[in-house]
Design a protein around this motif. Structure first.
Motif, PDB file in Angstrom:
ATOM      1  N   ASP A 179     -43.149 -17.822 -15.116  1.00 48.89           N
ATOM      2  CA  ASP A 179     -44.431 -18.448 -15.439  1.00 48.89           C
ATOM      3  C   ASP A 179     -44.950 -19.233 -14.239  1.00 48.89           C
ATOM      4  O   ASP A 179     -44.165 -19.780 -13.452  1.00 48.89           O
ATOM      5  CB  ASP A 179     -44.298 -19.395 -16.634  1.00 48.89           C
ATOM      6  CG  ASP A 179     -44.107 -18.651 -17.945  1.00 48.89           C
ATOM      7  OD1 ASP A 179     -44.811 -17.641 -18.159  1.00 48.89           O
ATOM      8  OD2 ASP A 179     -43.255 -19.073 -18.758  1.00 48.89           O
ATOM      9  N   LEU A 180     -46.282 -19.285 -14.117  1.00 51.28           N
ATOM     10  CA  LEU A 180     -46.923 -20.048 -13.055  1.00 51.28           C
ATOM     11  C   LEU A 180     -47.578 -21.284 -13.647  1.00 51.28           C
ATOM     12  O   LEU A 180     -48.351 -21.188 -14.606  1.00 51.28           O
ATOM     13  CB  LEU A 180     -47.979 -19.203 -12.335  1.00 51.28           C
ATOM     14  CG  LEU A 180     -48.801 -19.925 -11.260  1.00 51.28           C
ATOM     15  CD1 LEU A 180     -47.912 -20.367 -10.102  1.00 51.28           C
ATOM     16  CD2 LEU A 180     -49.936 -19.035 -10.748  1.00 51.28           C
ATOM     17  N   GLY A 186     -59.219 -28.766  -9.145  1.00 45.99           N
ATOM     18  CA  GLY A 186     -59.517 -27.417  -9.605  1.00 45.99           C
ATOM     19  C   GLY A 186     -60.967 -27.007  -9.507  1.00 45.99           C
ATOM     20  O   GLY A 186     -61.368 -26.004 -10.100  1.00 45.99           O
ATOM     21  N   GLU A 187     -61.769 -27.728  -8.747  1.00 49.69           N
ATOM     22  CA  GLU A 187     -63.211 -27.492  -8.744  1.00 49.69           C
ATOM     23  C   GLU A 187     -63.622 -26.195  -8.047  1.00 49.69           C
ATOM     24  O   GLU A 187     -64.783 -25.808  -8.099  1.00 49.69           O
ATOM     25  CB  GLU A 187     -63.934 -28.688  -8.119  1.00 49.69           C
ATOM     26  CG  GLU A 187     -63.824 -29.953  -8.972  1.00 49.69           C
ATOM     27  CD  GLU A 187     -64.669 -31.089  -8.442  1.00 49.69           C
ATOM     28  OE1 GLU A 187     -65.601 -30.817  -7.657  1.00 49.69           O
ATOM     29  OE2 GLU A 187     -64.404 -32.246  -8.802  1.00 49.69           O
ATOM     30  N   GLY A 192     -56.611 -21.613 -11.733  1.00 45.31           N
ATOM     31  CA  GLY A 192     -56.478 -20.380 -12.493  1.00 45.31           C
ATOM     32  C   GLY A 192     -56.543 -20.524 -13.996  1.00 45.31           C
ATOM     33  O   GLY A 192     -56.095 -19.636 -14.728  1.00 45.31           O
ATOM     34  N   HIS A 193     -57.125 -21.636 -14.480  1.00 46.20           N
ATOM     35  CA  HIS A 193     -57.192 -21.865 -15.922  1.00 46.20           C
ATOM     36  C   HIS A 193     -58.540 -21.455 -16.519  1.00 46.20           C
ATOM     37  O   HIS A 193     -58.899 -21.893 -17.614  1.00 46.20           O
ATOM     38  CB  HIS A 193     -56.917 -23.341 -16.237  1.00 46.20           C
ATOM     39  CG  HIS A 193     -55.582 -23.815 -15.740  1.00 46.20           C
ATOM     40  ND1 HIS A 193     -54.415 -23.143 -16.004  1.00 46.20           N
ATOM     41  CD2 HIS A 193     -55.242 -24.881 -14.974  1.00 46.20           C
ATOM     42  CE1 HIS A 193     -53.412 -23.781 -15.438  1.00 46.20           C
ATOM     43  NE2 HIS A 193     -53.878 -24.842 -14.801  1.00 46.20           N
ATOM     44  N   GLN A 194     -59.305 -20.649 -15.774  1.00 43.46           N
ATOM     45  CA  GLN A 194     -60.607 -20.147 -16.215  1.00 43.46           C
ATOM     46  C   GLN A 194     -61.615 -21.283 -16.427  1.00 43.46           C
ATOM     47  O   GLN A 194     -62.566 -21.150 -17.192  1.00 43.46           O
ATOM     48  CB  GLN A 194     -60.453 -19.309 -17.492  1.00 43.46           C
ATOM     49  CG  GLN A 194     -59.548 -18.095 -17.300  1.00 43.46           C
ATOM     50  CD  GLN A 194     -59.455 -17.214 -18.535  1.00 43.46           C
ATOM     51  OE1 GLN A 194     -60.298 -17.283 -19.424  1.00 43.46           O
ATOM     52  NE2 GLN A 194     -58.430 -16.387 -18.585  1.00 43.46           N
ATOM     53  N   THR A 195     -61.391 -22.394 -15.765  1.00 40.17           N
ATOM     54  CA  THR A 195     -62.333 -23.514 -15.756  1.00 40.17           C
ATOM     55  C   THR A 195     -62.350 -24.084 -14.338  1.00 40.17           C
ATOM     56  O   THR A 195     -61.551 -23.683 -13.482  1.00 40.17           O
ATOM     57  CB  THR A 195     -61.928 -24.630 -16.742  1.00 40.17           C
ATOM     58  OG1 THR A 195     -60.740 -25.283 -16.241  1.00 40.17           O
ATOM     59  CG2 THR A 195     -61.673 -24.078 -18.133  1.00 40.17           C
ATOM     60  N   GLU A 206     -52.159 -18.980 -18.235  1.00 44.06           N
ATOM     61  CA  GLU A 206     -51.911 -18.056 -19.336  1.00 44.06           C
ATOM     62  C   GLU A 206     -52.264 -16.611 -18.999  1.00 44.06           C
ATOM     63  O   GLU A 206     -51.793 -15.688 -19.666  1.00 44.06           O
ATOM     64  CB  GLU A 206     -52.694 -18.497 -20.572  1.00 44.06           C
ATOM     65  CG  GLU A 206     -52.315 -19.879 -21.086  1.00 44.06           C
ATOM     66  CD  GLU A 206     -50.877 -19.947 -21.581  1.00 44.06           C
ATOM     67  OE1 GLU A 206     -50.284 -18.876 -21.838  1.00 44.06           O
ATOM     68  OE2 GLU A 206     -50.354 -21.070 -21.704  1.00 44.06           O
ATOM     69  N   PHE A 207     -53.074 -16.400 -17.979  1.00 45.85           N
ATOM     70  CA  PHE A 207     -53.522 -15.048 -17.636  1.00 45.85           C
ATOM     71  C   PHE A 207     -52.356 -14.080 -17.460  1.00 45.85           C
ATOM     72  O   PHE A 207     -52.398 -12.938 -17.931  1.00 45.85           O
ATOM     73  CB  PHE A 207     -54.361 -15.092 -16.348  1.00 45.85           C
ATOM     74  CG  PHE A 207     -54.676 -13.737 -15.776  1.00 45.85           C
ATOM     75  CD1 PHE A 207     -55.732 -12.980 -16.263  1.00 45.85           C
ATOM     76  CD2 PHE A 207     -53.898 -13.208 -14.748  1.00 45.85           C
ATOM     77  CE1 PHE A 207     -56.018 -11.729 -15.734  1.00 45.85           C
ATOM     78  CE2 PHE A 207     -54.174 -11.956 -14.217  1.00 45.85           C
ATOM     79  CZ  PHE A 207     -55.233 -11.215 -14.715  1.00 45.85           C
ATOM     80  N   PHE A 208     -51.309 -14.532 -16.785  1.00 44.01           N
ATOM     81  CA  PHE A 208     -50.206 -13.620 -16.474  1.00 44.01           C
ATOM     82  C   PHE A 208     -49.425 -13.218 -17.719  1.00 44.01           C
ATOM     83  O   PHE A 208     -48.987 -12.073 -17.838  1.00 44.01           O
ATOM     84  CB  PHE A 208     -49.295 -14.259 -15.422  1.00 44.01           C
ATOM     85  CG  PHE A 208     -50.010 -14.551 -14.135  1.00 44.01           C
ATOM     86  CD1 PHE A 208     -50.385 -13.521 -13.283  1.00 44.01           C
ATOM     87  CD2 PHE A 208     -50.330 -15.846 -13.777  1.00 44.01           C
ATOM     88  CE1 PHE A 208     -51.066 -13.780 -12.103  1.00 44.01           C
ATOM     89  CE2 PHE A 208     -51.011 -16.118 -12.602  1.00 44.01           C
ATOM     90  CZ  PHE A 208     -51.377 -15.077 -11.764  1.00 44.01           C
TER      91      PHE A 208
END
Length: 237
Positions: A179-180, A186-187, A192-195, A206-208
């Motif tokens: 898991d990553l 994160g701007e 990678g959290h879709q935000t 969660e993408f992976f």
């Protein structure tokens, strides 16, 4: 452009290098013995010597002395080390939550967003309770802007950390289960959290899992993140 050849300075005989990580203005050396040495700019606690002074020569991170480290990484103004047991230690600048400790700036932003969503409901509740928010016992939250010595970060209690990398103001770690987890600024979408929301707490990407991929390595650029993955084979009946 420099016309002189690269500068060569031999290390002390007891400093047999295993790996080296370079931050914006500092260096983190992992020795073959598992000890960690740092030097360079120390104004944001990135050297881990419980102070903000700079060091011209490699100096042992005493808080990690006696523990064997297996990997190190360096961000703009923060540093990371992984122990042989898979524990993660971080120190340095935390203004964007990049070392995973409570950040005043991020928490203030979240509180403002919550207040805007609550709106008049919160005001009504204060009026009905008849309590003055300025009176009575107050709870003081603890925020960390600079962590000048290594702090143990419990990314996930269920597994160990396999590898870690640092961007300028964010951090990414891969667990032994593939898991990553990412945290910090994160701007630019680097978490990678879709935000585009920053975080001072490690969150799993969660993408992976959704794509049935197992992460085996991660490398952070200044404002981006790259992951090496293996596609999980789905058993057929």
């Amino acid at each position: 452009m420099a016309t002189k050849p690269p500068l060569f300075r031999s290390l002390s005989p007891h400093l047999k290098a295993k790996s080296l990580a370079l931050g914006g203005d500092h260096a983190v050396l992992l020795c073959a013995s598992g000890a960690v040495f740092t030097w360079g700019l120390g104004s944001h606690g990135q050297l881990g010597h419980d102070g903000l002074t700079s060091e011209e020569e490699p100096r042992a991170v005493e808080a990690l002395w006696g523990m064997t480290m297996s990997a190190v990484a360096a961000g703009g103004w923060h540093s990371v080390a992984i122990s042989d047991g898979g524990d993660l230690y971080l120190w340095g600048w935390n203004e964007s939550g990049q070392i995973g400790l409570p950040s005043r700036g991020l928490r203030k932003t979240m509180q403002q967003q919550s207040s805007q969503q609550a709106g008049a409901l919160c005001q009504d509740a204060d009026v009905k309770s008849g309590e003055d928010p300025q009176e009575g016992e107050k709870h003081e939250d603890v925020f960390i802007s600079i962590q000048a010595f290594p702090a143990l970060l419990d990314v996930t209690p269920s597994c160990e950390i396999r590898t870690v990398s640092c961007g300028s103001r964010h951090t990414a770690a891969v667990t032994t289960t593939g898991d990553l987890y990412t945290w910090g600024w994160g701007e630019y979408g680097q978490l990678g959290h879709q935000t585009l929301i920053s975080s001072d707490e490690p969150q799993r990407v969660e993408f992976f899992r959704e794509q049935q991929m197992r992460v085996v390595d991660v490398v952070c650029g200044t404002w981006n993140t790259f992951a090496a993955v293996i596609k999980e084979e789905v058993p057929t009946s």
